[in-house]
Design an enzyme around this catalytic site. Structure first.
Site, PDB file in Angstrom:
ATOM      1  N   SER A 198       0.821  -1.219   0.000  1.00 59.08           N
ATOM      2  CA  SER A 198       0.000   0.000   0.000  1.00 59.08           C
ATOM      3  C   SER A 198       0.843   1.251   0.000  1.00 59.08           C
ATOM      4  CB  SER A 198      -0.812   0.086   1.294  1.00 59.08           C
ATOM      5  OG  SER A 198      -1.758  -0.891   1.383  1.00 59.08           O
ATOM      6  N   HIS A 238      -1.050  -3.205  -7.297  1.00 59.26           N
ATOM      7  CA  HIS A 238      -1.747  -2.725  -6.108  1.00 59.26           C
ATOM      8  C   HIS A 238      -3.265  -2.804  -6.290  1.00 59.26           C
ATOM      9  CE1 HIS A 238      -2.880   0.691  -3.185  1.00 59.26           C
ATOM     10  NE2 HIS A 238      -2.736  -0.431  -2.514  1.00 59.26           N
ATOM     11  N   GLU A 291      -3.651  -0.710  -9.744  1.00 61.78           N
ATOM     12  CA  GLU A 291      -2.528   0.173 -10.046  1.00 61.78           C
ATOM     13  C   GLU A 291      -1.332  -0.705 -10.417  1.00 61.78           C
ATOM     14  OE1 GLU A 291      -3.390   4.149  -7.386  1.00 61.78           O
ATOM     15  OE2 GLU A 291      -2.219   2.569  -6.432  1.00 61.78           O
ATOM     16  N   ASN A 306      -3.619   6.038  -2.958  1.00 59.64           N
ATOM     17  CA  ASN A 306      -3.305   6.287  -1.548  1.00 59.64           C
ATOM     18  C   ASN A 306      -2.641   7.643  -1.304  1.00 59.64           C
ATOM     19  OD1 ASN A 306      -4.525   3.977  -0.700  1.00 59.64           O
ATOM     20  ND2 ASN A 306      -2.637   2.775  -0.545  1.00 59.64           N
TER      21      ASN A 306
HETATM   22  C1  LIG Z   1      -5.193   6.421   5.807  1.00 61.64           C
HETATM   23  C2  LIG Z   1      -4.962   5.128   5.087  1.00 61.64           C
HETATM   24  C3  LIG Z   1      -6.021   4.567   4.258  1.00 61.64           C
HETATM   25  C4  LIG Z   1      -5.571   3.752   3.107  1.00 61.64           C
HETATM   26  C5  LIG Z   1      -5.207   2.336   3.424  1.00 61.64           C
HETATM   27  C6  LIG Z   1      -4.587   1.618   2.287  1.00 61.64           C
HETATM   28  C7  LIG Z   1      -5.424   0.523   1.683  1.00 61.64           C
HETATM   29  C8  LIG Z   1      -5.027   0.420   0.256  1.00 61.64           C
HETATM   30  O1  LIG Z   1      -3.848   0.208  -0.082  1.00 61.64           O
HETATM   31  C9  LIG Z   1      -5.985   0.656  -0.811  1.00 61.64           C
HETATM   32  C10 LIG Z   1      -7.418   0.420  -0.476  1.00 61.64           C
HETATM   33  O2  LIG Z   1      -7.929  -0.659  -0.601  1.00 61.64           O
HETATM   34  S1  LIG Z   1      -8.257   1.778   0.057  1.00 61.64           S
HETATM   35  C11 LIG Z   1      -9.906   1.217   0.247  1.00 61.64           C
HETATM   36  C12 LIG Z   1     -10.635   1.207  -1.071  1.00 61.64           C
HETATM   37  N1  LIG Z   1     -12.001   0.766  -0.849  1.00 61.64           N
HETATM   38  C13 LIG Z   1     -13.009   1.637  -0.716  1.00 61.64           C
HETATM   39  O3  LIG Z   1     -12.852   2.826  -0.825  1.00 61.64           O
HETATM   40  C14 LIG Z   1     -14.326   0.990  -0.409  1.00 61.64           C
HETATM   41  C15 LIG Z   1     -15.422   1.995  -0.352  1.00 61.64           C
HETATM   42  N2  LIG Z   1     -16.681   1.307  -0.104  1.00 61.64           N
HETATM   43  C16 LIG Z   1     -17.384   0.709  -1.095  1.00 61.64           C
HETATM   44  O4  LIG Z   1     -17.047   0.740  -2.265  1.00 61.64           O
HETATM   45  C17 LIG Z   1     -18.636  -0.001  -0.653  1.00 61.64           C
HETATM   46  O5  LIG Z   1     -19.062   0.560   0.545  1.00 61.64           O
HETATM   47  C18 LIG Z   1     -18.453  -1.553  -0.501  1.00 61.64           C
HETATM   48  C19 LIG Z   1     -18.223  -2.179  -1.872  1.00 61.64           C
HETATM   49  C20 LIG Z   1     -17.295  -1.914   0.420  1.00 61.64           C
HETATM   50  C21 LIG Z   1     -19.691  -2.156   0.131  1.00 61.64           C
HETATM   51  O6  LIG Z   1     -20.787  -1.752  -0.609  1.00 61.64           O
HETATM   52  P1  LIG Z   1     -22.214  -1.558   0.060  1.00 61.64           P
HETATM   53  O7  LIG Z   1     -22.066  -0.653   1.220  1.00 61.64           O
HETATM   54  O8  LIG Z   1     -23.169  -1.208  -1.017  1.00 61.64           O
HETATM   55  O9  LIG Z   1     -22.515  -2.971   0.704  1.00 61.64           O
HETATM   56  P2  LIG Z   1     -22.971  -4.307   0.052  1.00 61.64           P
HETATM   57  O10 LIG Z   1     -24.397  -4.171  -0.403  1.00 61.64           O
HETATM   58  O11 LIG Z   1     -22.647  -5.337   1.085  1.00 61.64           O
HETATM   59  O12 LIG Z   1     -22.024  -4.577  -1.200  1.00 61.64           O
HETATM   60  C22 LIG Z   1     -22.237  -4.055  -2.512  1.00 61.64           C
HETATM   61  C23 LIG Z   1     -22.103  -5.157  -3.524  1.00 61.64           C
HETATM   62  O13 LIG Z   1     -20.783  -5.695  -3.507  1.00 61.64           O
HETATM   63  C24 LIG Z   1     -20.820  -7.102  -3.202  1.00 61.64           C
HETATM   64  N3  LIG Z   1     -19.699  -7.421  -2.330  1.00 61.64           N
HETATM   65  C25 LIG Z   1     -19.313  -6.731  -1.220  1.00 61.64           C
HETATM   66  N4  LIG Z   1     -18.197  -7.268  -0.726  1.00 61.64           N
HETATM   67  C26 LIG Z   1     -17.874  -8.311  -1.539  1.00 61.64           C
HETATM   68  C27 LIG Z   1     -16.822  -9.242  -1.576  1.00 61.64           C
HETATM   69  N5  LIG Z   1     -15.852  -9.221  -0.648  1.00 61.64           N
HETATM   70  N6  LIG Z   1     -16.788 -10.161  -2.572  1.00 61.64           N
HETATM   71  C28 LIG Z   1     -17.719 -10.191  -3.516  1.00 61.64           C
HETATM   72  N7  LIG Z   1     -18.745  -9.324  -3.548  1.00 61.64           N
HETATM   73  C29 LIG Z   1     -18.830  -8.402  -2.565  1.00 61.64           C
HETATM   74  C30 LIG Z   1     -22.140  -7.323  -2.521  1.00 61.64           C
HETATM   75  O14 LIG Z   1     -22.596  -8.641  -2.703  1.00 61.64           O
HETATM   76  C31 LIG Z   1     -23.023  -6.316  -3.207  1.00 61.64           C
HETATM   77  O15 LIG Z   1     -23.469  -6.857  -4.429  1.00 61.64           O
HETATM   78  P3  LIG Z   1     -24.923  -6.462  -4.993  1.00 61.64           P
HETATM   79  O16 LIG Z   1     -25.853  -6.919  -3.928  1.00 61.64           O
HETATM   80  O17 LIG Z   1     -25.045  -7.219  -6.261  1.00 61.64           O
HETATM   81  O18 LIG Z   1     -24.889  -4.992  -5.193  1.00 61.64           O
HETATM   82  N1  LIG Z   2      -5.916  -3.973   3.861  1.00 65.08           N
HETATM   83  C1  LIG Z   2      -6.045  -3.206   2.802  1.00 65.08           C
HETATM   84  O1  LIG Z   2      -7.056  -2.485   2.632  1.00 65.08           O
HETATM   85  C2  LIG Z   2      -4.977  -3.218   1.748  1.00 65.08           C
HETATM   86  C3  LIG Z   2      -3.732  -3.768   1.996  1.00 65.08           C
HETATM   87  N2  LIG Z   2      -2.771  -3.771   1.001  1.00 65.08           N
HETATM   88  C4  LIG Z   2      -1.459  -4.351   1.238  1.00 65.08           C
HETATM   89  O2  LIG Z   2      -1.563  -5.774   1.072  1.00 65.08           O
HETATM   90  C5  LIG Z   2      -0.663  -6.450   1.971  1.00 65.08           C
HETATM   91  C6  LIG Z   2      -1.457  -7.407   2.835  1.00 65.08           C
HETATM   92  O3  LIG Z   2      -2.437  -6.698   3.553  1.00 65.08           O
HETATM   93  P1  LIG Z   2      -3.687  -7.436   4.220  1.00 65.08           P
HETATM   94  O4  LIG Z   2      -4.183  -8.517   3.345  1.00 65.08           O
HETATM   95  O5  LIG Z   2      -4.595  -6.363   4.658  1.00 65.08           O
HETATM   96  O6  LIG Z   2      -2.981  -8.099   5.486  1.00 65.08           O
HETATM   97  P2  LIG Z   2      -3.475  -9.333   6.380  1.00 65.08           P
HETATM   98  O7  LIG Z   2      -2.864  -9.137   7.716  1.00 65.08           O
HETATM   99  O8  LIG Z   2      -4.942  -9.524   6.277  1.00 65.08           O
HETATM  100  O9  LIG Z   2      -2.766 -10.587   5.672  1.00 65.08           O
HETATM  101  C7  LIG Z   2      -1.387 -10.796   5.638  1.00 65.08           C
HETATM  102  C8  LIG Z   2      -1.148 -12.297   5.675  1.00 65.08           C
HETATM  103  O10 LIG Z   2       0.216 -12.558   5.360  1.00 65.08           O
HETATM  104  C9  LIG Z   2       0.625 -13.680   6.131  1.00 65.08           C
HETATM  105  N3  LIG Z   2       2.075 -13.664   6.174  1.00 65.08           N
HETATM  106  C10 LIG Z   2       2.886 -12.858   6.898  1.00 65.08           C
HETATM  107  N4  LIG Z   2       4.177 -13.132   6.618  1.00 65.08           N
HETATM  108  C11 LIG Z   2       4.183 -14.125   5.684  1.00 65.08           C
HETATM  109  C12 LIG Z   2       5.198 -14.819   4.974  1.00 65.08           C
HETATM  110  N5  LIG Z   2       6.493 -14.553   5.180  1.00 65.08           N
HETATM  111  N6  LIG Z   2       4.860 -15.789   4.088  1.00 65.08           N
HETATM  112  C13 LIG Z   2       3.549 -16.085   3.882  1.00 65.08           C
HETATM  113  N7  LIG Z   2       2.523 -15.436   4.525  1.00 65.08           N
HETATM  114  C14 LIG Z   2       2.851 -14.469   5.401  1.00 65.08           C
HETATM  115  C15 LIG Z   2      -0.058 -13.519   7.473  1.00 65.08           C
HETATM  116  O11 LIG Z   2      -0.183 -14.748   8.137  1.00 65.08           O
HETATM  117  C16 LIG Z   2      -1.421 -12.922   7.043  1.00 65.08           C
HETATM  118  O12 LIG Z   2      -2.387 -13.941   6.882  1.00 65.08           O
HETATM  119  C17 LIG Z   2       0.086  -5.345   2.722  1.00 65.08           C
HETATM  120  O13 LIG Z   2       1.278  -5.054   2.056  1.00 65.08           O
HETATM  121  C18 LIG Z   2      -0.893  -4.163   2.637  1.00 65.08           C
HETATM  122  O14 LIG Z   2      -0.241  -2.926   2.719  1.00 65.08           O
HETATM  123  C19 LIG Z   2      -3.016  -3.254  -0.244  1.00 65.08           C
HETATM  124  C20 LIG Z   2      -4.248  -2.742  -0.543  1.00 65.08           C
HETATM  125  C21 LIG Z   2      -5.316  -2.643   0.440  1.00 65.08           C
END
Ligand SMILES: CCCCCCCC(=O)CC(=O)SCCNC(=O)CCNC(=O)[C@H](O)C(C)(C)COP(=O)(O)OP(=O)(O)OC[C@H]1O[C@@H](n2cnc3c(N)ncnc32)[C@H](O)[C@@H]1OP(=O)(O)O
Ligand SMILES: NC(=O)C1=CN([C@@H]2O[C@H](COP(=O)(O)OP(=O)(O)OC[C@H]3O[C@@H](n4cnc5c(N)ncnc54)[C@H](O)[C@@H]3O)[C@@H](O)[C@H]2O)C=CC1
Length: 310
Positions: A143, A164, A176, A214
């Site tokens: 991330s 990513h 990404e 991010n």
């Molecule tokens: C300061 C640091 C911060 C940064 C940290 C770094 C992390 C990173 O590196 C990068 C990131 O990932 S940042 C996070 C990016 N994600 C977001 O911004 C999510 C924003 N939220 C959403 O899009 C919806 O609320 C969301 C999709 C989550 C949920 O939607 P809803 O609220 O409408 O809820 P649902 O009705 O449950 O879901 C909508 C549809 O999606 C399906 N679904 C949800 N989760 C699923 C999953 N895991 N697998 C498969 N399908 C899934 C769900 O079934 C539903 O489908 P429909 O019923 O057909 O619409």
């Molecule tokens: N959580 C988020 O929203 C996002 C996270 N990422 C990135 O993805 C990576 C994973 O994040 P998460 O899935 O959230 O973490 P997580 O904590 O859910 O999963 C990490 C997993 O890696 C395993 N692990 C640790 N060391 C290991 C090794 N040496 N060999 C094999 N397995 C090992 C752990 O047992 C754990 O199950 C990080 O680099 C994070 O920055 C990227 C996009 C979004």
């Protein structure tokens, strides 16, 4: 001219052969790794999902099954039997393993999604670099860490880059693709093609902090926390504002809890250390306090908000 065409054709054939990624190894079976394994299996690829913990792997398989079920419901609304077949086939393409070296031996692409820690990633990539075949592309889903720094330990720097994904992986459509300083054009193209094959829209990023999403999202979430900390608005109102006023699916504070406050803090601290003069990366006392209290967001039942424990 004729020679040029023939050479050109041969050249493009060799590139497309190289691009044919069929066997994918995903290291880390947590939140992100299980989602990445799912989308690759959905796309018909053979996947090996690796984690140090067999318990994690068992949980991942369960959650992948459940999430595939959600996808199947959508794709096969009127044909539940086809939906069941889709889920069973995709699950059947995912093997699990606990030894990254062994699991790398037949991989065309390895995507690392383990803990966000440079030393741990270095140790793993050294092992993968010596175990994987010469043609295998190595990629990190980091991330916030530098792709060049992660890849500094591998010999095949031309076959190293960033992939990513976003959480939840099966739903978020962006990927990404990060080009490191030494990522070759062939590797970059293969990563872009693979991203499309697993259903994502790919964008190209340089190896800059936070890439694109991010770099914008972290300061935005942090500014929301600072606004709340100052008492300028309630948490609910800040979230309502961004959902209804800017069309975001979640407000910034909800999203912070969803991602995990520990992750927020980890990224912010890392960037603050690297760029101490950047005011957007300055520590946030409220965030530090919540994390110190173990209030990490949805996963612990409390963060900025409280959640019902399931
Ligand atoms: C300061 C640091 C911060 C940064 C940290 C770094 C992390 C990173 O590196 C990068 C990131 O990932 S940042 C996070 C990016 N994600 C977001 O911004 C999510 C924003 N939220 C959403 O899009 C919806 O609320 C969301 C999709 C989550 C949920 O939607 P809803 O609220 O409408 O809820 P649902 O009705 O449950 O879901 C909508 C549809 O999606 C399906 N679904 C949800 N989760 C699923 C999953 N895991 N697998 C498969 N399908 C899934 C769900 O079934 C539903 O489908 P429909 O019923 O057909 O619409
Ligand atoms: N959580 C988020 O929203 C996002 C996270 N990422 C990135 O993805 C990576 C994973 O994040 P998460 O899935 O959230 O973490 P997580 O904590 O859910 O999963 C990490 C997993 O890696 C395993 N692990 C640790 N060391 C290991 C090794 N040496 N060999 C094999 N397995 C090992 C752990 O047992 C754990 O199950 C990080 O680099 C994070 O920055 C990227 C996009 C979004």
């Amino acid at each position: 001219m004729i020679n040029f065409r023939i050479i050109g054709r041969q050249f493009s054939t060799s590139i497309s052969k190289q691009n044919a990624i069929k066997n994918v190894t995903v290291i880390g079976g947590g939140l992100m790794g299980s989602g990445i394994a799912q989308v690759a299996a959905q796309a018909g690829q053979s996947v090996t999902l690796v984690d140090v913990s067999s318990d994690v792997l068992a949980k991942s398989q369960k959650s992948i099954g459940a999430n595939l079920g959600r996808v199947a419901k959508k794709l096969y609304k009127d044909k539940p039997e086809d939906g069941e077949k889709f889920v069973a086939e995709a699950l059947g393409r995912i093997k699990t393993a606990t030894d990254p070296g062994e699991a790398s031996k037949s991989a065309d692409l390895i995507v690392e999604a383990i803990v966000e820690n440079m030393d741990v990633k270095h140790k793993l990539f050294k092992q993968l670099d010596s175990a994987a075949p010469a043609h295998t592309i190595l990629a990190s889903n980091t991330s916030s860490l530098s792709i060049n720094e992660i890849g500094s330990v591998v010999k095949r720097k031309d076959k190293f880059g960033g992939l990513h994904f976003f959480n939840p992986v099966p739903v978020m459509r962006l990927l990404e693709v990060v080009k490191g300083a030494e990522t070759s054009e062939d590797t970059y193209k293969s990563m872009m093609e693979w991203g499309k094959a697993v259903g994502k829209t790919c964008i190209t990023c340089k190896d800059t902090p936070g890439f694109v999403v991010n770099r914008l999202l972290v300061p935005y979430i942090c500014e929301a926390m600072r606004l709340y900390e100052r008492g300028d608005a309630s948490a609910r109102d800040i979230d309502i504002a961004m959902k209804l006023g800017a069309g975001y699916p979640m407000g910034p504070l909800e999203l912070a809890d969803y991602v995990g406050l520990d992750t927020n803090k980890f990224i912010l601290d890392g960037w603050h250390k690297k760029f101490p003069d950047q005011p957007l990366f300055k520590p946030i006392p409220l965030l530090n306090k919540l994390v110190a209290e173990g209030k990490l967001g949805v996963k612990t039942g409390e963060g900025i908000y409280k959640y019902d424990k399931k």
